[in-house]
Design a protein around this motif. Structure first.
Motif, PDB file in Angstrom:
ATOM      1  N   TYR A 191     -15.739 -14.189 -13.025  1.00  0.00           N
ATOM      2  CA  TYR A 191     -15.348 -12.999 -13.791  1.00  0.00           C
ATOM      3  C   TYR A 191     -15.300 -13.343 -15.278  1.00  0.00           C
ATOM      4  N   ASN A 192     -15.685 -12.386 -16.112  1.00  0.00           N
ATOM      5  CA  ASN A 192     -15.555 -12.610 -17.553  1.00  0.00           C
ATOM      6  C   ASN A 192     -14.105 -12.432 -17.996  1.00  0.00           C
ATOM      7  N   LYS A 193     -13.368 -11.577 -17.277  1.00  0.00           N
ATOM      8  CA  LYS A 193     -11.918 -11.451 -17.432  1.00  0.00           C
ATOM      9  C   LYS A 193     -11.408 -10.839 -16.135  1.00  0.00           C
ATOM     10  N   PRO A 194     -10.091 -10.835 -15.907  1.00  0.00           N
ATOM     11  CA  PRO A 194      -9.621 -10.360 -14.595  1.00  0.00           C
ATOM     12  C   PRO A 194     -10.129  -8.959 -14.247  1.00  0.00           C
ATOM     13  N   ALA A 195     -10.405  -8.761 -12.959  1.00  0.00           N
ATOM     14  CA  ALA A 195     -10.924  -7.466 -12.497  1.00  0.00           C
ATOM     15  C   ALA A 195      -9.972  -6.338 -12.895  1.00  0.00           C
ATOM     16  N   ALA A 196      -8.658  -6.603 -12.810  1.00  0.00           N
ATOM     17  CA  ALA A 196      -7.676  -5.568 -13.120  1.00  0.00           C
ATOM     18  C   ALA A 196      -7.722  -5.154 -14.594  1.00  0.00           C
ATOM     19  N   SER A 197      -8.282  -6.021 -15.436  1.00  0.00           N
ATOM     20  CA  SER A 197      -8.401  -5.671 -16.857  1.00  0.00           C
ATOM     21  C   SER A 197      -9.803  -5.173 -17.184  1.00  0.00           C
ATOM     22  N   GLY A 198     -10.531  -4.809 -16.165  1.00  0.00           N
ATOM     23  CA  GLY A 198     -11.873  -4.272 -16.390  1.00  0.00           C
ATOM     24  C   GLY A 198     -12.950  -5.341 -16.388  1.00  0.00           C
ATOM     25  N   ALA A 245       2.897   5.645  18.345  1.00  0.00           N
ATOM     26  CA  ALA A 245       2.776   4.198  18.528  1.00  0.00           C
ATOM     27  C   ALA A 245       4.160   3.627  18.796  1.00  0.00           C
ATOM     28  N   GLU A 246       4.191   2.558  19.591  1.00  0.00           N
ATOM     29  CA  GLU A 246       5.484   1.906  19.810  1.00  0.00           C
ATOM     30  C   GLU A 246       5.920   1.240  18.509  1.00  0.00           C
ATOM     31  N   ASN A 247       7.185   0.957  18.412  1.00  0.00           N
ATOM     32  CA  ASN A 247       7.739   0.268  17.228  1.00  0.00           C
ATOM     33  C   ASN A 247       7.299   0.915  15.925  1.00  0.00           C
ATOM     34  N   GLN A 248       7.643   2.176  15.786  1.00  0.00           N
ATOM     35  CA  GLN A 248       7.254   2.910  14.573  1.00  0.00           C
ATOM     36  C   GLN A 248       7.706   2.178  13.313  1.00  0.00           C
ATOM     37  N   GLU A 249       8.861   1.452  13.414  1.00  0.00           N
ATOM     38  CA  GLU A 249       9.390   0.812  12.199  1.00  0.00           C
ATOM     39  C   GLU A 249       8.371  -0.148  11.585  1.00  0.00           C
ATOM     40  N   GLN A 250       7.533  -0.736  12.430  1.00  0.00           N
ATOM     41  CA  GLN A 250       6.607  -1.724  11.872  1.00  0.00           C
ATOM     42  C   GLN A 250       5.532  -1.086  10.988  1.00  0.00           C
ATOM     43  N   TYR A 251       5.458   0.246  11.011  1.00  0.00           N
ATOM     44  CA  TYR A 251       4.460   0.906  10.151  1.00  0.00           C
ATOM     45  C   TYR A 251       5.100   1.573   8.945  1.00  0.00           C
ATOM     46  N   GLU A 252       6.428   1.481   8.862  1.00  0.00           N
ATOM     47  CA  GLU A 252       7.132   2.171   7.778  1.00  0.00           C
ATOM     48  C   GLU A 252       6.620   1.750   6.399  1.00  0.00           C
ATOM     49  N   HIS A 253       6.315   0.460   6.281  1.00  0.00           N
ATOM     50  CA  HIS A 253       5.884  -0.027   4.955  1.00  0.00           C
ATOM     51  C   HIS A 253       4.594   0.663   4.493  1.00  0.00           C
ATOM     52  N   LEU A 254       3.843   1.221   5.445  1.00  0.00           N
ATOM     53  CA  LEU A 254       2.589   1.880   5.058  1.00  0.00           C
ATOM     54  C   LEU A 254       2.838   3.151   4.246  1.00  0.00           C
ATOM     55  N   ARG A 255       4.041   3.701   4.400  1.00  0.00           N
ATOM     56  CA  ARG A 255       4.330   4.944   3.685  1.00  0.00           C
ATOM     57  C   ARG A 255       4.624   4.706   2.212  1.00  0.00           C
ATOM     58  N   ILE A 256       4.868   3.443   1.868  1.00  0.00           N
ATOM     59  CA  ILE A 256       5.225   3.162   0.469  1.00  0.00           C
ATOM     60  C   ILE A 256       3.940   3.062  -0.343  1.00  0.00           C
ATOM     61  N   PRO A 257       3.838   3.805  -1.419  1.00  0.00           N
ATOM     62  CA  PRO A 257       2.612   3.707  -2.219  1.00  0.00           C
ATOM     63  C   PRO A 257       2.438   2.296  -2.763  1.00  0.00           C
ATOM     64  N   ALA A 258       1.205   1.866  -2.881  1.00  0.00           N
ATOM     65  CA  ALA A 258       0.937   0.527  -3.414  1.00  0.00           C
ATOM     66  C   ALA A 258       1.395   0.463  -4.855  1.00  0.00           C
ATOM     67  N   ALA A 259       1.748  -0.748  -5.278  1.00  0.00           N
ATOM     68  CA  ALA A 259       2.155  -0.932  -6.675  1.00  0.00           C
ATOM     69  C   ALA A 259       1.015  -0.494  -7.568  1.00  0.00           C
ATOM     70  N   LYS A 260       1.388   0.061  -8.694  1.00  0.00           N
ATOM     71  CA  LYS A 260       0.343   0.551  -9.609  1.00  0.00           C
ATOM     72  C   LYS A 260      -0.543  -0.591 -10.035  1.00  0.00           C
ATOM     73  N   LYS A 261      -1.850  -0.344  -9.967  1.00  0.00           N
ATOM     74  CA  LYS A 261      -2.764  -1.403 -10.391  1.00  0.00           C
ATOM     75  C   LYS A 261      -2.852  -1.409 -11.896  1.00  0.00           C
ATOM     76  N   LYS A 262      -2.997  -2.617 -12.436  1.00  0.00           N
ATOM     77  CA  LYS A 262      -3.109  -2.708 -13.885  1.00  0.00           C
ATOM     78  C   LYS A 262      -4.516  -2.328 -14.288  1.00  0.00           C
ATOM     79  N   VAL A 263      -4.670  -1.101 -14.671  1.00  0.00           N
ATOM     80  CA  VAL A 263      -5.996  -0.662 -15.116  1.00  0.00           C
ATOM     81  C   VAL A 263      -5.826  -0.078 -16.502  1.00  0.00           C
ATOM     82  N   LYS A 264      -6.709  -0.466 -17.394  1.00  0.00           N
ATOM     83  CA  LYS A 264      -6.613   0.052 -18.752  1.00  0.00           C
ATOM     84  C   LYS A 264      -6.610   1.562 -18.734  1.00  0.00           C
ATOM     85  N   LYS A 265      -5.798   2.129 -19.581  1.00  0.00           N
ATOM     86  CA  LYS A 265      -5.633   3.576 -19.526  1.00  0.00           C
ATOM     87  C   LYS A 265      -6.942   4.336 -19.611  1.00  0.00           C
TER      88      LYS A 265
END
Ligand SMILES: Nc1ncnc2c1ncn2[C@@H]1O[C@H](COP(=O)(O)OP(=O)(O)OP(=O)(O)O)[C@@H](O)[C@H]1O
Length: 619
Positions: free
Chosen positions: A112-119, A372-392
């Motif tokens: 990479y020429n610079k990190p993917a998250a920085s374009g 699905a059994e053990n619904q709790e194990q999928y709870e984390h899927l409902r949380i939106p992913a952390a915002k990616k660092k993308v230039k505005k």
């Protein structure tokens, strides 16, 4: 040696090879090169230091994670010959020194020429060493070959702990791939993309491949039905998701689906719908927006594979397999109805979305599911992913793709471009836009998070399990979901077993997904693994306010929609959807299927995709 020194020595990382070469081209600087398991360290040596002299502390590191191939050869002869594998003219415009004895060692790296998250993005950087220790070329070449072998062993994931492990007998042969190019995909540039952007990278990685340019629909399905699982180490699809769907369905018609599903599928994006590509890039942290074929080809060269979920879908007239999503209601409508504006290009989705949001349709139907059994194990899927660092001001993936340089040819994603709607929809919300069809849009106060009229029944108990073998009603017995026992009755019209929940009511739309993305820029379940083993369902009851719809449309690209109180999400093993409002549209992996009852379940038999597993967290 003191005990501290001994300790330091034992802690010192063991290198595999170390030698003195010169860098080429440039000033042919003398360098000390050290190979470790994950990198090559290049240290400049001072001219006055002689053979055994000190090296300057500043070192350059080539990460083997960025390297896809390694070649060596004779400098002068290869320079003269265009047919040689290592043609220095293709590596550099610089003419090698006039020494016939030297050998060259070249690492094909794509850092990479610079990190993917920085374009940032990958670009080719060949690192070439000149080996000129001995008077004869054979001796110099022997050294270069040993280095090449060691590097290839590491690239092909063979454990190399010391110099004794570097043996040609341990080198697995280069992978052989079947490349399927759909010339009709997207902007019809599949062949051009492959020849111009992928072939040079495959050549660097010494990948062996057979190329098939499809000439009709379902040709890929026919080929996949009879594939020899021992012949191919991968199938590369240069197309959109539609051709992947065809290959997977062909594999499921194979006489031995389990063995053929082990051939991993890779994707070079060239179609309108490239959700699989987006999911792979997102999970590996690779650049998605710039030079998509290059980044996709790089990952294919790195190899590795991982299972993905596959869902068997049954309608009254057929049995198919789906790897992305089934949609009913607003998303299916926008996707398919906006086809008539295809001549507009990308804005067709904006127009289609505005039309549908302004004239929100009421879809009455019944959604039944086996949780699905053990619904709790999928709870984390409902949380939106952390915002990616993308230039505005970084362009959105689809817009970059639309305007990329010649040959890129990745136009619109397959589903609505929600982000591009922000401005338009905000205007509408503020009352500046087109007139609303008030009949279908209620004000916020009128709207609960659930449809009050929706009825939910849960007859409890048993596990809803029907012992297999199953699906006798299927017209094609080879389409049976292998030996898996099924949770579903054979026919979509048969009564459901106990243990299922049914929600009957009015919906704006229902989205059933088994992949993180449904389009390049629509990440519906950002945290979803490839092989979660459940179907994620999200739906909205009818009616919804104007504000809710705008919020949903804005939020769906990043997964924030999962937290909206007026949407509901479920994790299920199997489902049945009975649409009662007619007419309507149902899509599977972006393709329209017959409108009517449909049921599905996740198969335990999983296909594989090509993805470097060491580059992403699978859990
Ligand atoms: N030579 C061909 N001519 C026409 N269609 C083809 C050809 N080869 C394959 N197809 C069909 O093209 C369809 C779409 O393929 P693909 O997903 O690669 O492109 P796309 O541009 O993303 O598709 P879509 O038209 O659905 O937006 C597949 O169903 C496939 O069967």
């Amino acid at each position: 040696m003191t005990s501290t020194e001994e300790l330091n020595c034992s802690r010192e990382e063991q290198h595999l090879l170390r030698d003195d070469f010169t860098l080429f081209p440039g000033k042919c600087a003398a360098v000390r090169v050290t190979l470790y398991n994950d990198r090559v360290v290049v240290e400049k040596r001072r001219a006055s230091d002689g053979q055994n002299g000190r090296v300057t502390p500043k070192a350059d590191t080539v990460r083997l994670a960025d390297v896809i191939g390694c070649e060596c050869g004779r400098a002068r002869s290869t320079y003269a010959s265009n047919n040689s594998r290592l043609s220095l003219t293709s590596l550099t415009t610089k003419k090698p020194p006039n020494d016939t004895a030297a050998a060259f060692l070249c690492l094909h790296s794509y850092p990479y020429n610079k990190p993917a998250a920085s374009g940032g993005f990958r670009r080719k950087r060949d690192v070439i060493f000149r080996v000129n220790k001995y008077d004869t070329h054979e001796q110099n070449l022997e050294i270069a070959q040993k280095w090449r072998l060691a590097i290839l062993l590491i690239l092909r994931r063979v454990t190399v702990e010391n110099e004794e492990d570097i043996s040609a007998a341990r080198l697995p042969p280069a992978r052989k791939l079947l490349v399927l190019v759909n010339p009709a995909s997207g902007r019809r540039k599949g062949v051009q993309i492959f020849n111009k952007q992928v072939v040079p990278i495959f050549r660097d990685a010494e990948l062996d491949y057979d190329l098939v340019v499809t000439n009709k629909q379902f040709q890929a399905t026919e080929m996949a039905k009879t594939l020899d699982p021992n012949e191919w180490q991968g199938i590369v699809v240069v197309a959109g998701d539609g051709l992947v769907y065809e290959v997977l369905n062909g594999m499921m018609m194979h006489q031995d689906p389990s063995s053929v599903l082990k051939i991993p599928i890779g994707i070079i994006p060239a179609g309108s719908g490239n959700a699989l590509f987006a999911a792979v890039m997102s999970k590996t942290g690779e650049q998605l927006a710039k030079l998509p074929p290059l980044h996709a080809a790089f990952l294919l060269c790195k190899g590795g594979h991982h299972p993905i979920d596959l869902v068997s879908i049954t309608t009254p007239i057929r049995h198919i397999h789906s790897f992305l999503a089934l949609t009913w209601g607003i998303i299916a409508d926008i996707d398919i109805e906006s086809e008539r504006f295809r001549w507009m290009g990308k804005p067709r989705f904006t127009i289609g979305t505005i039309i549908r949001v302004l004239n929100l349709r009421r879809y009455h139907g019944a959604l039944s599911y086996l949780p699905a059994e053990n619904q709790e194990q999928y709870e984390h899927l409902r949380i939106p992913a952390a915002k990616k660092k993308v230039k505005k001001r970084l362009p959105r993936p689809h817009s970059t793709m639309d305007t990329t340089s010649e040959g890129l040819g990745i136009p619109k994603a397959h589903l609505p471009r929600f982000r591009s709607l922000n401005a338009d929809l905000s205007k509408i919300e503020a009352g500046n836009g087109l007139a609303f069809s008030e009949e279908f849009i209620m004000e916020d106060d009128d709207v609960g998070s659930d449809d009050p009229e929706a009825t939910e029944s849960n007859p409890l108990q048993a596990n809803g399990f029907i012992p297999g073998p199953n699906h006798p009603g299927s017209s094609n017995p080879s389409l049976e979901p292998s030996s898996q026992s099924s949770y579903l009755p054979p026919k979509v019209t048969d009564p459901l077993p106990e243990g299922w929940t049914t929600i009957e009511g009015d919906f704006v739309g229902i989205l059933l997904t088994y992949m993180s993305h449904i389009a390049v820029d629509v990440e519906v379940w950002p945290r979803r693994k490839f092989d979660e083993g459940v179907i994620s369902i999200q739906f909205m009851h009818f009616p919804q306010s104007r504000r809710n719809m705008v919020e949903f449309v804005n939020a769906i690209q990043t997964g924030r929609h999962l937290t909206l109180p007026f949407t509901r999400s479920l994790f299920v093993k199997a489902f049945r959807l009975v649409p009662l409002t007619k007419p309507g549209i149902l899509t599977v992996d972006g393709e329209v299927i017959e409108y009517g009852p449909v049921q599905g379940e996740v198969l335990s038999n999983k296909p594989h995709i090509i993805i470097p597993t060491d580059q992403f967290q699978s859990t």
